[in-house]
Write a protein that holds these residues in place. Sequence first.
Motif, PDB file in Angstrom:
ATOM      1  N   MET A 190       0.462  -1.053  -0.049  1.00  0.00           N
ATOM      2  CA  MET A 190      -0.329  -0.242  -0.075  1.00  0.00           C
ATOM      3  C   MET A 190       0.671   1.238   0.172  1.00  0.00           C
ATOM      4  SD  MET A 190      -3.291  -0.536   2.589  1.00  0.00           S
ATOM      5  CE  MET A 190      -2.201  -1.911   3.834  1.00  0.00           C
ATOM      6  N   VAL A 191       0.884   1.877  -1.234  1.00  0.00           N
ATOM      7  CA  VAL A 191       1.506   3.101  -1.226  1.00  0.00           C
ATOM      8  C   VAL A 191       0.102   4.349  -0.761  1.00  0.00           C
ATOM      9  CG1 VAL A 191       2.975   4.858  -1.987  1.00  0.00           C
ATOM     10  CG2 VAL A 191       2.907   2.309  -2.436  1.00  0.00           C
ATOM     11  N   TRP A 192       0.287   5.189   0.793  1.00  0.00           N
ATOM     12  CA  TRP A 192      -0.512   6.351   0.741  1.00  0.00           C
ATOM     13  C   TRP A 192      -0.130   7.484  -0.130  1.00  0.00           C
ATOM     14  CZ3 TRP A 192      -4.554   4.020   2.560  1.00  0.00           C
ATOM     15  CH2 TRP A 192      -4.477   2.628   3.329  1.00  0.00           C
ATOM     16  N   GLY A 193      -0.571   7.662  -1.330  1.00  0.00           N
ATOM     17  CA  GLY A 193       0.111   8.668  -2.607  1.00  0.00           C
ATOM     18  C   GLY A 193      -0.654   8.715  -3.662  1.00  0.00           C
ATOM     19  N   LYS A 194       0.069   9.682  -4.429  1.00  0.00           N
ATOM     20  CA  LYS A 194      -0.665   9.381  -5.502  1.00  0.00           C
ATOM     21  C   LYS A 194      -0.068   7.847  -6.451  1.00  0.00           C
ATOM     22  CE  LYS A 194       0.532  14.313  -5.641  1.00  0.00           C
ATOM     23  NZ  LYS A 194       0.981  15.600  -5.951  1.00  0.00           N
ATOM     24  N   PRO A 195      -1.248   8.047  -7.905  1.00  0.00           N
ATOM     25  CA  PRO A 195      -1.143   6.720  -7.918  1.00  0.00           C
ATOM     26  C   PRO A 195       0.579   7.044  -9.156  1.00  0.00           C
ATOM     27  CG  PRO A 195      -3.027   7.836  -8.714  1.00  0.00           C
ATOM     28  CD  PRO A 195      -2.042   9.103  -8.280  1.00  0.00           C
ATOM     29  N   LYS A 196       1.059   7.490  -9.497  1.00  0.00           N
ATOM     30  CA  LYS A 196       1.893   7.322 -10.257  1.00  0.00           C
ATOM     31  C   LYS A 196       3.476   6.223  -9.330  1.00  0.00           C
ATOM     32  CE  LYS A 196       6.211  10.558 -11.380  1.00  0.00           C
ATOM     33  NZ  LYS A 196       6.527   9.587 -12.460  1.00  0.00           N
ATOM     34  N   HIS A 197       2.886   6.890  -8.079  1.00  0.00           N
ATOM     35  CA  HIS A 197       4.022   5.618  -6.860  1.00  0.00           C
ATOM     36  C   HIS A 197       3.405   4.530  -6.707  1.00  0.00           C
ATOM     37  CE1 HIS A 197       6.469   9.769  -7.048  1.00  0.00           C
ATOM     38  NE2 HIS A 197       5.555  10.192  -6.433  1.00  0.00           N
ATOM     39  N   GLN A 198       2.547   3.901  -6.809  1.00  0.00           N
ATOM     40  CA  GLN A 198       2.028   3.000  -6.270  1.00  0.00           C
ATOM     41  C   GLN A 198       2.669   1.457  -7.622  1.00  0.00           C
ATOM     42  OE1 GLN A 198      -2.548   3.371  -6.835  1.00  0.00           O
ATOM     43  NE2 GLN A 198      -2.093   4.954  -4.628  1.00  0.00           N
ATOM     44  N   GLY A 199       3.671   1.655  -8.021  1.00  0.00           N
ATOM     45  CA  GLY A 199       3.969   0.610  -8.470  1.00  0.00           C
ATOM     46  C   GLY A 199       4.892  -0.328  -7.237  1.00  0.00           C
ATOM     47  N   ILE A 200       4.496  -1.825  -7.128  1.00  0.00           N
ATOM     48  CA  ILE A 200       5.113  -2.600  -6.487  1.00  0.00           C
ATOM     49  C   ILE A 200       6.456  -2.789  -7.088  1.00  0.00           C
ATOM     50  CG2 ILE A 200       4.633  -4.035  -4.510  1.00  0.00           C
ATOM     51  CD1 ILE A 200       4.420  -1.353  -3.632  1.00  0.00           C
ATOM     52  N   ASN A 201       5.743  -3.837  -7.730  1.00  0.00           N
ATOM     53  CA  ASN A 201       6.686  -5.024  -8.696  1.00  0.00           C
ATOM     54  C   ASN A 201       7.330  -4.582  -9.606  1.00  0.00           C
ATOM     55  OD1 ASN A 201       5.588  -7.112  -6.333  1.00  0.00           O
ATOM     56  ND2 ASN A 201       3.944  -7.218  -7.519  1.00  0.00           N
TER      57      ASN A 201
END
Length: 205
Positions: A79-90
């Motif tokens: 879970m990245v509590w931020g903008k969609p731009k930063h939601q990559g994990i893998n």
Amino acid sequence: MPAYKYMEELWRHKQSDALRFLLRVRAWEYRQRPNITRVNRPTRVEKAHRLGFKGKQGFVVVRCGVRRGGRKRQNHRGMVWGKPKHQGINHLKFERNLQSVAEEKVGRKYANLRVLNSYWVNQDATMKYYEIILVDPSHTVVRNDPAINWICNPTHKHRECRGLTSAGRKSRGLRKKGHRANGIKGGSYRAAWINRNTMRLKRRR
């Protein structure tokens, strides 16, 4: 054919039967041992000597295994509590190459030694193995040798962490010469950018 040249040709043909068998057996052996372990002598003698190793006091060779693959972002449950731009994990890749990561791991463990260089020795499905050449800057033999005593200078402390080794310079894009190096004139791409974007006027205003 000289012995070192013969060994170099042998290592160049990694898919030959002899080397495939050797690498498979060694990969098994490396898996049984600690990830960072000191070795008595270099596995690839001719490569080590080409990179600055000398078979005398003050020189140490350490093997290090690094896990292969990209770098998953360390977020709790992804879970990245931020903008969609930063939601990559893998699908993220680490900026530096695995060889410089291996150098950094070894440099942290053997903090009193200086990292000179490193080279590939083996890999399997999950790990890559490198051997790192270390130099003891406080050893008399090293300090008295004009070919290597430059590394005793305190500016070379933890050079592996600052991208000054060969593998580190590669990830910085500094392994270029000629017209291909226009973007890194002045030592780095940042230096080149500043040079291009700084206004220089003939007289003081």
